[in-house]
Design a protein around this motif. Structure first.
Motif, short mmCIF file in Angstrom:
data_model
loop_
_atom_site.label_atom_id
_atom_site.label_comp_id
_atom_site.label_asym_id
_atom_site.label_seq_id
_atom_site.Cartn_x
_atom_site.Cartn_y
_atom_site.Cartn_z
N HIS A 194 0.85 -1.19 0.00
CA HIS A 194 0.00 0.00 0.00
C HIS A 194 0.89 1.24 0.00
N GLY A 195 0.55 2.21 -0.82
CA GLY A 195 1.39 3.41 -0.87
C GLY A 195 0.93 4.40 -1.91
N TRP A 196 1.90 5.04 -2.56
CA TRP A 196 1.63 6.22 -3.38
C TRP A 196 2.34 6.13 -4.72
N TYR A 197 1.67 6.70 -5.72
CA TYR A 197 2.29 6.93 -7.03
C TYR A 197 2.20 8.42 -7.31
N TRP A 198 3.33 9.04 -7.63
CA TRP A 198 3.35 10.47 -7.94
C TRP A 198 3.87 10.67 -9.37
N ARG A 199 3.36 11.72 -10.01
CA ARG A 199 3.85 12.07 -11.34
C ARG A 199 3.95 13.58 -11.45
N ASN A 200 5.09 14.04 -11.96
CA ASN A 200 5.34 15.46 -12.14
C ASN A 200 4.88 15.88 -13.53
N ARG A 201 3.79 16.63 -13.59
CA ARG A 201 3.27 17.11 -14.86
C ARG A 201 3.74 18.53 -15.18
N GLY A 202 4.60 19.06 -14.30
CA GLY A 202 5.11 20.41 -14.53
C GLY A 202 6.25 20.45 -15.53
N LYS A 203 6.84 21.63 -15.69
CA LYS A 203 7.90 21.83 -16.67
C LYS A 203 9.28 21.92 -16.05
N SER A 204 9.38 21.71 -14.73
CA SER A 204 10.68 21.76 -14.05
C SER A 204 10.75 20.66 -13.00
N ASN A 205 11.96 20.36 -12.56
CA ASN A 205 12.14 19.34 -11.53
C ASN A 205 11.46 19.74 -10.23
N VAL A 206 10.97 18.74 -9.51
CA VAL A 206 10.42 18.98 -8.18
C VAL A 206 11.07 18.02 -7.19
N LYS A 207 11.12 18.43 -5.95
CA LYS A 207 11.65 17.58 -4.88
C LYS A 207 10.49 17.17 -3.98
N LEU A 208 10.38 15.88 -3.74
CA LEU A 208 9.30 15.35 -2.90
C LEU A 208 9.92 14.62 -1.71
N LEU A 209 9.39 14.88 -0.53
CA LEU A 209 9.87 14.21 0.67
C LEU A 209 8.69 13.50 1.34
N LEU A 210 8.80 12.18 1.50
CA LEU A 210 7.78 11.37 2.16
C LEU A 210 8.30 10.93 3.53
N ARG A 211 7.46 11.14 4.56
CA ARG A 211 7.78 10.67 5.91
C ARG A 211 6.68 9.72 6.36
N THR A 212 7.08 8.59 6.96
CA THR A 212 6.11 7.58 7.39
C THR A 212 6.49 7.00 8.74
N ARG A 213 5.49 6.45 9.40
CA ARG A 213 5.67 5.68 10.62
C ARG A 213 4.40 4.87 10.86
N GLY A 214 4.53 3.78 11.62
CA GLY A 214 3.34 2.99 11.92
C GLY A 214 3.53 1.51 11.69
N ASP A 215 2.43 0.82 11.39
CA ASP A 215 2.41 -0.63 11.33
C ASP A 215 2.70 -1.14 9.92
N TYR A 216 3.97 -1.14 9.54
CA TYR A 216 4.36 -1.75 8.27
C TYR A 216 5.72 -2.42 8.47
N THR A 217 5.98 -3.45 7.68
CA THR A 217 7.21 -4.22 7.85
C THR A 217 8.30 -3.82 6.86
N GLU A 218 7.93 -3.12 5.78
CA GLU A 218 8.90 -2.77 4.77
C GLU A 218 8.43 -1.57 3.99
N ILE A 219 9.37 -0.73 3.57
CA ILE A 219 9.07 0.38 2.66
C ILE A 219 10.04 0.29 1.50
N LYS A 220 9.53 0.43 0.29
CA LYS A 220 10.39 0.28 -0.87
C LYS A 220 9.94 1.14 -2.03
N LYS A 221 10.90 1.57 -2.82
CA LYS A 221 10.62 2.32 -4.04
C LYS A 221 10.44 1.31 -5.15
#
Length: 223
Positions: A194-221
Motif C-alpha cells: 500500500h502506498g503512493w504513485y506520484w507524477r510530475n506534470r510540470g515543466k521543471s524538476n520537483v523535490k518530494l519528501l515522504l515521511r512515514t511511521r506505523g504498522d508496516y514491515t517494509e518500505i520500498k521504491k
C-alpha cells in the motif's frame, strides 16, 4: 519440371493431429494471456504469477497513467455544462469517493510534526521528479494495519494516487491533481503493498519528501 516431390498421403498430418495442435496452441495462448498479458497490461493477476515476475507492477502503472491521461484530457476538453449538470456530477463523484477515502483518515498535526526533529518519523524518502517522470513507494502492510504519513513537494505540484495491491486484489484510496502536500493515516484494506504513485506534470524538476511511521514491515521504491 518440379524440384520437389509431392508428399504422400501418409506423410500428411491427420485431422486428429491437426486438432491436437490447434488445442495445444489455444491452451498456450490462454496461459500467456492469464500469466503475462493481463498482469502486464491491466494489473490483473488471478494466478499470482504476474506479481512474482514483477509484471503486475507494470500493469498497475499503465492503468494509473491511463487514468491520469484521461483525467487530464477531460480537464482540458472544451465544453459548457449547465449548473444543474455540474452539481449532479459533483454529487455523484463525491458519493463514489466516500468508501475508499474513509480509509485515509486525516492527521491534523502531521505537517507540523514532519519538520521537527523530535517528531519520531520512522522513515524518510526524498525523491527528485523530472518533468513527466513518475515514481511509486509502497509499504508492506497486514490487513487493518495503520501507517501515518506526510509528504510535501518543493518547486511545484504533482498528481498522485494512494492505492494498494496484492495477488488478485487492488484498491485506490485517494487521487489528486496539482497537489503540493498531503498527510493522513493509511489503513490497509487487505494484506499487501500500500502506498503512493506520484507524477510530475510540470515543466521543471520537483523535490518530494515522504515521511512515514506505523504498522508496516517494509518500505520500498517500486520504480
Amino acid at each position: 519440371m518440379y524440384n520437389s516431390d509431392t508428399p504422400l498421403r501418409a506423410e500428411l498430418p491427420s485431422s486428429k493431429q491437426l486438432l491436437r495442435s490447434t488445442l495445444l496452441a489455444a491452451v498456450a495462448a490462454l496461459v500467456l494471456l492469464i500469466v503475462v498479458v493481463l498482469p502486464a497490461e491491466y494489473g490483473i493477476d488471478p494466478t499470482g504469477a504476474g506479481r512474482a515476475l514483477r509484471l503486475t507492477e507494470m500493469g498497475d502503472i499503465k492503468q494509473l497513467l491511463a487514468a491520469e491521461a484521461a483525467a487530464d484530457a477531460a480537464a482540458s476538453a472544451p465544453g459548457e455544462l449547465t449548473t444543474l449538470n455540474g452539481a449532479a456530477g459533483m454529487a455523484t463523484a463525491n458519493a463514489a469517493e466516500v468508501p475508499v477515502r474513509a480509509a485515509v483518515a486525516a492527521a491534523p498535526e502531521a505537517t507540523a510534526q514532519a519538520g521537527s526533529p523530535e517528531s519520531g518519523w520512522r522513515d524518510e524518502m526524498p525523491l527528485i521528479l523530472k518533468p513527466g517522470e513518475g515514481t511509486e513507494i509502497k509499504l508492506k502492510m497486514a490487513q487493518g494495519a495503520k501507517a501515518q504519513y506526510a509528504w510535501v513537494v518543493e518547486g511545484g505540484e504533482v498528481n498522485f494516487d494512494t492505492h494498494g495491491d496484492a495477488p488478485g486484489k487492488s484498491i485506490s484510496y485517494e487521487k489528486g491533481r496539482g497537489v503540493s502536500a498531503d498527510e493522513g493515516v493509511l489503513e490497509a484494506a487487505f494484506t499487501g503493498n500500500h502506498g503512493w504513485y506520484w507524477r510530475n506534470r510540470g515543466k521543471s524538476n520537483v523535490k518530494l519528501l515522504l515521511r512515514t511511521r506505523g504498522d508496516y514491515t517494509e518500505i520500498k521504491k517500486m520504480m
